[in-house]
Design a protein around this motif. Sequence first.
Motif: not given
Length: 218
Positions: A125-154
Amino acid sequence: MTFQEAFPVWNKLHSGQQDLILSNLRFQAVKKGTMLHNGDTECTGLLLVKSGQLRAYILSDEGREITLYRLFDRDLCLFSASCIMRSIQFEVSIEAEKDTDLWVIPAAVYQRIMEESAPVSNYTNELMASRFSEVMWLMEQVMWKSLDKRVADFLLEEAAIEGTSELKLTHETIANHLGTHREVITRMLRYFQSEGMVKLSRGAVAILDERKLEALRE
């Protein structure tokens, strides 16, 4: 490293549970690019990485990929056994990003032990919660962060993973990780090059100015 050393709650299992896992455990050595789990295939089982690197990603209706997270040494992949987690409503694919050694725990075996063992259930359950947190963080990045910042991050994350500023990456690979088109990535990297942040060559991106990339992603 043995399975017993890599599995986080091994010492909290009783001998019968340990024997059940070991008698059903499979070891695999896979090459870079191997597809280990396809979102619409049968339940693969849980994957525990001994050494190497895996990528979990989803596909859009148009066939574009976006990376959810990576798995490294000692990481356990639950989404490859989604049949034991009925609440998962999206299809995840798992591929080897590098040559990888791993163990496969059959889903039915893990589910049985999870039902019997509170430590295994809590860990799952802890691992699943951690993975879903990562997925939610990713969705926030996709929705709110500009692509230049995401490419620099990557690029900076990739340099940290590989331990070098000379990255063997195609524009298509970066696009697949970030869920966009290759042409968009090409334009962005050319802009980075014009600003002196990177140098582009065939199948490679060299980071020239890490400070500029760091400043860009903030």
